[in-house]
Design an enzyme around this catalytic site. Structure first.
Site, mmCIF file in Angstrom:
data_model
loop_
_atom_site.group_PDB
_atom_site.id
_atom_site.type_symbol
_atom_site.label_atom_id
_atom_site.label_comp_id
_atom_site.label_asym_id
_atom_site.label_seq_id
_atom_site.Cartn_x
_atom_site.Cartn_y
_atom_site.Cartn_z
ATOM 1 N N HIS A 299 0.866 -1.185 0.000
ATOM 2 C CA HIS A 299 0.000 0.000 0.000
ATOM 3 C C HIS A 299 0.894 1.223 0.000
ATOM 4 O O HIS A 299 2.135 1.115 -0.035
ATOM 5 C CB HIS A 299 -0.971 -0.039 1.190
ATOM 6 C CG HIS A 299 -0.292 -0.265 2.512
ATOM 7 N ND1 HIS A 299 0.637 0.611 3.038
ATOM 8 C CD2 HIS A 299 -0.375 -1.284 3.407
ATOM 9 C CE1 HIS A 299 1.065 0.163 4.205
ATOM 10 N NE2 HIS A 299 0.478 -1.010 4.447
ATOM 11 N N HIS B 296 4.071 1.313 2.233
ATOM 12 C CA HIS B 296 5.240 0.630 1.670
ATOM 13 C C HIS B 296 5.856 1.463 0.540
ATOM 14 O O HIS B 296 7.075 1.592 0.440
ATOM 15 C CB HIS B 296 4.836 -0.725 1.068
ATOM 16 C CG HIS B 296 4.213 -1.697 2.037
ATOM 17 N ND1 HIS B 296 2.894 -2.068 1.974
ATOM 18 C CD2 HIS B 296 4.739 -2.379 3.078
ATOM 19 C CE1 HIS B 296 2.633 -2.951 2.917
ATOM 20 N NE2 HIS B 296 3.727 -3.151 3.621
ATOM 21 N N GLN C 283 7.569 -15.119 12.436
ATOM 22 C CA GLN C 283 7.121 -14.003 13.274
ATOM 23 C C GLN C 283 5.632 -14.061 13.593
ATOM 24 O O GLN C 283 5.102 -13.178 14.254
ATOM 25 C CB GLN C 283 7.493 -12.659 12.637
ATOM 26 C CG GLN C 283 6.690 -12.281 11.412
ATOM 27 C CD GLN C 283 7.264 -11.055 10.734
ATOM 28 O OE1 GLN C 283 8.348 -11.076 10.181
ATOM 29 N NE2 GLN C 283 6.531 -9.944 10.793
ATOM 30 N N LYS D 16 5.335 3.286 11.652
ATOM 31 C CA LYS D 16 4.108 2.566 12.012
ATOM 32 C C LYS D 16 4.409 1.373 12.934
ATOM 33 O O LYS D 16 3.671 1.104 13.874
ATOM 34 C CB LYS D 16 3.438 2.107 10.708
ATOM 35 C CG LYS D 16 2.482 0.957 10.796
ATOM 36 C CD LYS D 16 1.159 1.394 11.324
ATOM 37 C CE LYS D 16 0.077 0.360 11.192
ATOM 38 N NZ LYS D 16 0.448 -0.993 11.491
ATOM 39 N N SER E 78 -1.627 -3.521 5.853
ATOM 40 C CA SER E 78 -2.157 -4.613 5.018
ATOM 41 C C SER E 78 -3.345 -5.266 5.712
ATOM 42 O O SER E 78 -4.245 -5.790 5.060
ATOM 43 C CB SER E 78 -1.067 -5.654 4.755
ATOM 44 O OG SER E 78 0.078 -5.030 4.212
HETATM 45 P P1 AMP Z 1 4.914 -5.113 6.483
HETATM 46 O O1 AMP Z 1 4.673 -5.491 5.051
HETATM 47 O O2 AMP Z 1 3.671 -4.897 7.269
HETATM 48 O O3 AMP Z 1 5.917 -6.021 7.154
HETATM 49 O O4 AMP Z 1 5.603 -3.691 6.426
HETATM 50 C C1 AMP Z 1 6.776 -3.476 5.679
HETATM 51 C C2 AMP Z 1 7.330 -2.122 6.021
HETATM 52 O O5 AMP Z 1 6.380 -1.115 5.686
HETATM 53 C C3 AMP Z 1 7.638 -1.972 7.522
HETATM 54 O O6 AMP Z 1 8.851 -1.242 7.676
HETATM 55 C C4 AMP Z 1 6.455 -1.184 7.997
HETATM 56 O O7 AMP Z 1 6.722 -0.417 9.155
HETATM 57 C C5 AMP Z 1 6.190 -0.289 6.810
HETATM 58 N N1 AMP Z 1 4.819 0.231 6.864
HETATM 59 C C6 AMP Z 1 3.681 -0.477 7.052
HETATM 60 N N2 AMP Z 1 2.612 0.352 7.119
HETATM 61 C C7 AMP Z 1 3.100 1.604 6.981
HETATM 62 C C8 AMP Z 1 2.514 2.905 6.969
HETATM 63 N N3 AMP Z 1 1.199 3.082 7.125
HETATM 64 N N4 AMP Z 1 3.314 3.979 6.798
HETATM 65 C C9 AMP Z 1 4.657 3.819 6.644
HETATM 66 N N5 AMP Z 1 5.278 2.621 6.638
HETATM 67 C C10 AMP Z 1 4.508 1.534 6.806
#
Ligand code: AMP
Length: 287
Positions: free
Chosen positions: A39, A42, A66, A154, A191
């Site tokens: 989104h 990312h 995890q 986040k 997500s």
């Molecule tokens: P994830 O796919 O949830 O493991 O997230 C991958 C990366 O995207 C991690 O560093 C998260 O902190 C970052 N991320 C997820 N949501 C957001 C958001 N709303 N704003 C900024 N970074 C995000």
């Protein structure tokens, strides 16, 4: 004309040699670790990665170690085709999307013991979560030898776990933490927001509203952390968010709970809305 999708590499040996070759041809390298279902949060990391480096690798891997046994590993959204379209638009150079078996072959038995900050908040509620995060992130740093890795505010506790791990284990990579991207009403992009039904989506905004209420109170002179915790809890429960895992006002480096705000602090919330567990946080700056 739409941009072509970046090459998707599944082999650990191949990703490392491609990244080394990019470095030898003069590129600076950034890595953006993700679990996919991309989104705007990312993509903001990928955009910043493109700004600070000439070659950007996004990793997409839903890391099983995890997730707890009762968590949402099986139903976690997997949207590789649309992820690749989005990454093409951001001119991401390479995608590393390994299989579970290449990351965790049957012989796998080595894990990172995460730093002390991992034991609080998320770590207390999700035992083993940060052990899995630290292990996979260190593996990704080995496989993608980058100059910079970008993470989102986040997942604030995760950024501390990674910063402390990189410091303690002398991992030669710079960590860049970027602001949380939010929906217009304040809900942090995640997500997992895809799980929310319309009623839950309306209630979910209470997490960010509680954080902004605390910020406003601090700007108005409130320094008592218990008062701020109570204010956040009231904001959540008034919106029908009653399954609260924690509401914290904590030290920004150790995540120890603070009695007062005499210096910047971090407010953190985890709560379930329906069956979806959401987290959010905000830095509080007393003036
Ligand atoms: P994830 O796919 O949830 O493991 O997230 C991958 C990366 O995207 C991690 O560093 C998260 O902190 C970052 N991320 C997820 N949501 C957001 C958001 N709303 N704003 C900024 N970074 C995000």
């Amino acid at each position: 004309m739409p941009s072509a999708s970046p090459p998707v590499i599944a082999s650990p040996l191949d990703i490392t040699s491609l990244v080394r070759a990019a470095r030898e041809s003069g590129h600076t390298i950034a890595v953006v670790p993700t679990m996919g279902a991309l989104h705007e949060g990312h993509l903001s990391l990928v955009r910043e990665a493109k700004r600070v480096c000439t070659f950007v690798v996004t990793t997409i891997f839903v890391n099983p170690t995890q997730f707890g046994p009762q968590e949402d590993l099986a139903k976690y959204p997997r949207t590789l085709a649309s992820d690749l379209d989005l990454l093409a638009r951001e001119r991401c150079d390479l995608v590393f999307a390994p299989s579970n078996d290449t990351m965790y072959p049957p012989s796998f038995s080595t894990f990172v013991e995460p730093p002390r900050v991992a034991s609080r908040l998320e770590g207390a509620i999700r035992p083993g979560h940060f052990r899995g995060v630290a292990t996979v992130v260190l593996k990704l740093f080995q496989l993608v030898p980058a100059d910079v890795a970008l993470f989102g505010h986040k997942d604030y506790q995760q950024t501390l776990v990674i910063r402390h791990m990189v410091r303690d284990l002398n991992v030669p990579i710079a960590i860049s933490v970027r602001p949380t991207v939010r929906e217009p009403d304040g809900l942090a992009l995640s997500s997992r927001n895809a799980y929310l039904n319309p009623d839950e989506r309306r209630r979910a905004v209470a997490l960010s509203q509680a954080l902004f209420a605390a910020e406003k109170a601090v700007q108005g002179g409130e320094r008592n952390a218990d008062m701020l915790r109570t204010l956040m809890e009231h904001t959540l429960t008034a919106a029908g968010v009653t399954a609260i895992d924690y509401v914290a006002i904590a030290d920004p480096d150790t995540l120890e709970e603070l009695p007062r705000l005499d210096a910047p602090a971090i407010a953190l919330i985890a709560a379930r809305v329906g069956s979806t567990r959401l987290i959010d946080n905000l830095r509080l700056e007393p003036r």
